[in-house]
Design a protein around this motif. Structure first.
Motif, mmCIF file in Angstrom:
data_model
loop_
_atom_site.group_PDB
_atom_site.id
_atom_site.type_symbol
_atom_site.label_atom_id
_atom_site.label_comp_id
_atom_site.label_asym_id
_atom_site.label_seq_id
_atom_site.Cartn_x
_atom_site.Cartn_y
_atom_site.Cartn_z
ATOM 1 N N SER A 23 0.826 -1.220 0.000
ATOM 2 C CA SER A 23 0.000 0.000 0.000
ATOM 3 C C SER A 23 0.856 1.263 0.000
ATOM 4 N N LEU A 24 1.930 1.233 -0.785
ATOM 5 C CA LEU A 24 2.828 2.372 -0.898
ATOM 6 C C LEU A 24 2.982 2.751 -2.363
ATOM 7 N N THR A 25 3.377 3.994 -2.598
ATOM 8 C CA THR A 25 3.763 4.367 -3.949
ATOM 9 C C THR A 25 5.136 3.759 -4.226
ATOM 10 N N VAL A 26 5.492 3.674 -5.481
ATOM 11 C CA VAL A 26 6.790 3.102 -5.839
ATOM 12 C C VAL A 26 7.923 3.914 -5.224
ATOM 13 N N SER A 27 7.826 5.234 -5.275
ATOM 14 C CA SER A 27 8.924 6.054 -4.739
ATOM 15 C C SER A 27 9.066 5.890 -3.226
ATOM 16 N N VAL A 28 7.962 5.833 -2.506
ATOM 17 C CA VAL A 28 8.032 5.629 -1.047
ATOM 18 C C VAL A 28 8.542 4.218 -0.749
ATOM 19 N N PHE A 29 8.081 3.245 -1.493
ATOM 20 C CA PHE A 29 8.536 1.865 -1.301
ATOM 21 C C PHE A 29 10.045 1.759 -1.484
ATOM 22 N N GLU A 30 10.557 2.361 -2.549
ATOM 23 C CA GLU A 30 12.004 2.301 -2.814
ATOM 24 C C GLU A 30 12.806 2.974 -1.710
ATOM 25 N N ARG A 31 12.279 4.034 -1.108
ATOM 26 C CA ARG A 31 12.997 4.743 -0.040
ATOM 27 C C ARG A 31 12.927 4.018 1.298
ATOM 28 N N THR A 32 11.833 3.302 1.564
ATOM 29 C CA THR A 32 11.623 2.767 2.910
ATOM 30 C C THR A 32 11.809 1.275 3.058
ATOM 31 N N CYS A 33 11.598 0.508 2.017
ATOM 32 C CA CYS A 33 11.628 -0.956 2.138
ATOM 33 C C CYS A 33 13.070 -1.470 2.118
ATOM 34 N N PRO A 34 13.475 -2.190 3.170
ATOM 35 C CA PRO A 34 14.835 -2.724 3.210
ATOM 36 C C PRO A 34 14.985 -4.071 2.495
#
Length: 84
Positions: A23-34
């Motif tokens: 449930s994230l945008t691609v840009s937020v996912f790329e910044r936050t997902c380890p």
């Protein structure tokens, strides 16, 4: 009446699918997902089209964020408790 069984859900997701799964945008996912993607390229080339995210690894990350892993009870061998 012919019954159609649904296909199993995919275990490996593309970037956009993994972001939507969380449930994230691609840009937020790329910044936050380890969680590191798996490279499916047979020769190891860095081809973004062949990167996939493992759903089980995403579940583990989400469990860590929610505190479920730390609060889960320890493993118990319930079968050993029976006198067999």
């Amino acid at each position: 009446m012919k019954r159609v069984l649904p296909l199993p859900s995919a275990r490996l997701l593309r970037l956009a699918e993994a972001a939507a799964f969380c449930s994230l945008t691609v840009s937020v996912f790329e910044r936050t997902c380890p969680v590191a993607p798996i490279n499916l390229s047979p020769d190891g080339r860095d081809d973004r089209r062949l990167l996939r995210y493992d759903v089980r690894a995403l579940h583990e990350w989400i469990d860590l964020l929610s505190g479920r892993v730390a609060g889960m009870p320890e493993y118990r061998d319930w079968l050993a408790e029976f006198d067999l």
